[in-house]
Design an enzyme around this catalytic site. Structure first.
Site, short mmCIF file in Angstrom:
data_model
loop_
_atom_site.label_atom_id
_atom_site.label_comp_id
_atom_site.label_asym_id
_atom_site.label_seq_id
_atom_site.Cartn_x
_atom_site.Cartn_y
_atom_site.Cartn_z
N SER A 44 0.84 -1.21 0.00
CA SER A 44 0.00 0.00 0.00
C SER A 44 0.87 1.25 0.00
O SER A 44 0.40 2.34 -0.31
CB SER A 44 -0.94 0.01 1.21
OG SER A 44 -0.21 0.10 2.42
N HIS A 45 2.16 1.13 0.35
CA HIS A 45 3.06 2.29 0.33
C HIS A 45 4.30 2.00 -0.51
O HIS A 45 5.36 2.56 -0.28
CB HIS A 45 3.41 2.72 1.76
CG HIS A 45 2.23 3.33 2.45
ND1 HIS A 45 1.24 2.57 3.02
CD2 HIS A 45 1.84 4.62 2.59
CE1 HIS A 45 0.29 3.36 3.51
NE2 HIS A 45 0.63 4.61 3.26
N THR A 157 -5.77 9.44 8.87
CA THR A 157 -5.40 8.07 9.25
C THR A 157 -4.20 8.10 10.21
O THR A 157 -3.75 7.05 10.69
CB THR A 157 -5.09 7.22 8.00
OG1 THR A 157 -4.31 8.00 7.09
CG2 THR A 157 -6.37 6.80 7.30
N ASP A 185 -4.62 0.62 1.92
CA ASP A 185 -5.08 -0.77 1.83
C ASP A 185 -6.53 -0.83 1.35
O ASP A 185 -6.90 -1.75 0.61
CB ASP A 185 -4.94 -1.47 3.18
CG ASP A 185 -3.55 -2.02 3.37
OD1 ASP A 185 -3.11 -2.79 2.51
OD2 ASP A 185 -2.89 -1.65 4.35
N LYS A 227 -9.98 4.45 22.14
CA LYS A 227 -8.54 4.60 22.42
C LYS A 227 -7.81 5.10 21.16
O LYS A 227 -6.99 6.02 21.21
CB LYS A 227 -7.96 3.27 22.91
CG LYS A 227 -8.62 2.81 24.20
CD LYS A 227 -7.99 1.57 24.77
CE LYS A 227 -8.80 1.10 25.97
NZ LYS A 227 -8.19 -0.03 26.66
N LEU A 302 7.52 -9.91 17.10
CA LEU A 302 7.71 -8.47 17.26
C LEU A 302 7.14 -7.77 16.03
O LEU A 302 7.22 -8.31 14.92
CB LEU A 302 9.20 -8.13 17.38
CG LEU A 302 9.94 -8.71 18.58
CD1 LEU A 302 11.41 -8.27 18.54
CD2 LEU A 302 9.28 -8.26 19.89
#
Ligand code: NDP
Ligand code: PYC
Length: 334
Positions: A44-45, A157, A185, A227, A302
């Protein structure tokens, strides 16, 4: 799918950008970001963004010959005016002074103003962790995202990214939109005619939908409900008014319906752990390593591990690019 070596992706991206009037310095900095995105399978990038860059240029919303100007704003603040160009060259120009100030003071901020921003932040974060610094970055985008409890777009975003350098290993990096997913996306799902999961956004009428097109016309949702909404508001504030630049709503107004990349500022904070810790640096870095061990020891991964695995594959075998996308990009070559 076509398979390309990474240097072929770089040559393609730079040639399209330079043929459309970007200076060699601008084209090189922008192409590098796209190659990194493609290499780490962040499509997407990746090279897809060339289409967006050229559309932004044709709409008159980016300066292809911008020469960023670096200001020594305060003992701990570097300010770079991107002069309406893409963010990448501005970041490159500001990095040496950011490093110097972080080394001296332990903590320093790099403020980028007046930039057009389309890229993934982890590329920028890794440029800073490569200097041995801890990094935090965020920026607004265009107002596409509804606040929790609302139904109309207010926030961008608004990505937040963080990086921690590690001895002899890839840095610990996370980089996430405060929306449920990056808009890029959703755009790729629309191009492929694919449905998206529920929870990514709502239609114009505020109804939950799995249609990418309806979300693009309606509103995206934040991750984690209230949040994510609070974090998105924080990004608007600290990387908007606080640095003297546009909010996502103001960026969208500046866009005038052209569908260009967002135009705003970016806040990057660098910490020098050696300056914070002095002689106890090695000892405390071991505590960080223990934390990473405790995560991975449970079988959890991770953040960025997926990217690093993709990177190893791409460096060996090159990358696969969708034929239709490649045709569209080659059509941009004059
Ligand atoms: P994702 O939700 O795909 O990923 C967010 C982060 O979580 C990544 O660091 C990812 O690492 C990590 N992650 C994902 N799955 C797991 C897992 N199972 N366990 C541990 N970590 C995990 O990304 P987003 O859609 O939120 O954002 C994508 C990109 O879009 C970002 O690079 C962001 O900078 C960019 N963006 C840019 C904007 C701009 O204004 N310039 C605006 C919005 C987004 P990994 O990559 O290894 O999967
Ligand atoms: O994917 O949300 C996104 C995005 C906005 C600006 C650049 N990428």
């Amino acid at each position: 799918m076509a398979r390309l070596a990474l240097n072929e992706v770089d040559v393609l991206a730079r040639s399209v950008l330079e043929q459309h009037g970007f200076t060699a310095q601008q084209a090189q900095a922008v192409a590098r970001t796209m190659v990194c995105g493609e290499r780490d399978e962040c499509t997407s990038h990746g090279i897809y963004r060339l289409l967006v860059c050229i559309a932004t240029l044709k709409a008159g919303k980016v300066n292809p010959t911008a020469e960023p100007v670096v200001h020594d704003h305060a003992p701990s603040i570097v300010r770079v005016d991107a002069q309406g160009g893409f963010s990448q060259l501005a970041l490159e120009k500001g990095l040496p002074l950011l490093k110097q100030k972080a080394n001296e003071n332990g903590l320093a901020a790099l403020v980028i103003n007046h930039c057009v921003h389309f890229s993934a932040l982890w590329v920028e974060i890794e440029a800073i962790t490569d200097l041995g610094l801890v990094a935090l970055a965020c920026n607004p985008s265009h107002a596409w995202v509804a606040p929790a409890g609302g139904r109309g777009p207010v926030f961008g975003t608004n990505p937040i990214a963080f990086g921690w350098p590690r001895q002899g290993q890839n840095p610990f990096v996370f980089d996430m939109a405060t929306s449920a997913i990056a808009r890029g996306d959703i755009e790729l799902h629309r191009r492929a005619g694919k449905a998206v999961p529920l929870g990514w956004g709502v239609s114009k009428e505020g109804e939950p939908t799995t249609s990418a097109e309806e979300i693009l016309q309606g509103a995206m949702l934040t991750f984690g409900g209230h949040k994510g909404s609070a974090l998105a508001a924080m990004v608007e504030l600290i990387a908007g008014p606080m640095i003297g630049d546009l909010t996502s709503a103001q960026s969208l107004a500046h866009d005038e319906g052209t569908g260009s990349s967002p135009y705003h500022g970016e806040l990057i904070i660098a910490f020098d752990p050696k300056r914070f810790l002095g002689e106890s640096f090695d000892h405390h870095m071991q505590s960080a390593e223990k934390l990473f061990f405790n995560i991975q020891d449970q079988g959890a991964r991770l953040p960025s591990e997926r990217r690093y695995q993709a990177r190893r594959r791409s460096l060996e075998r090159g990358v696969e690019i969708n034929d239709a996308l490649l045709d569209e990009i080659r059509a941009l070559q004059r």
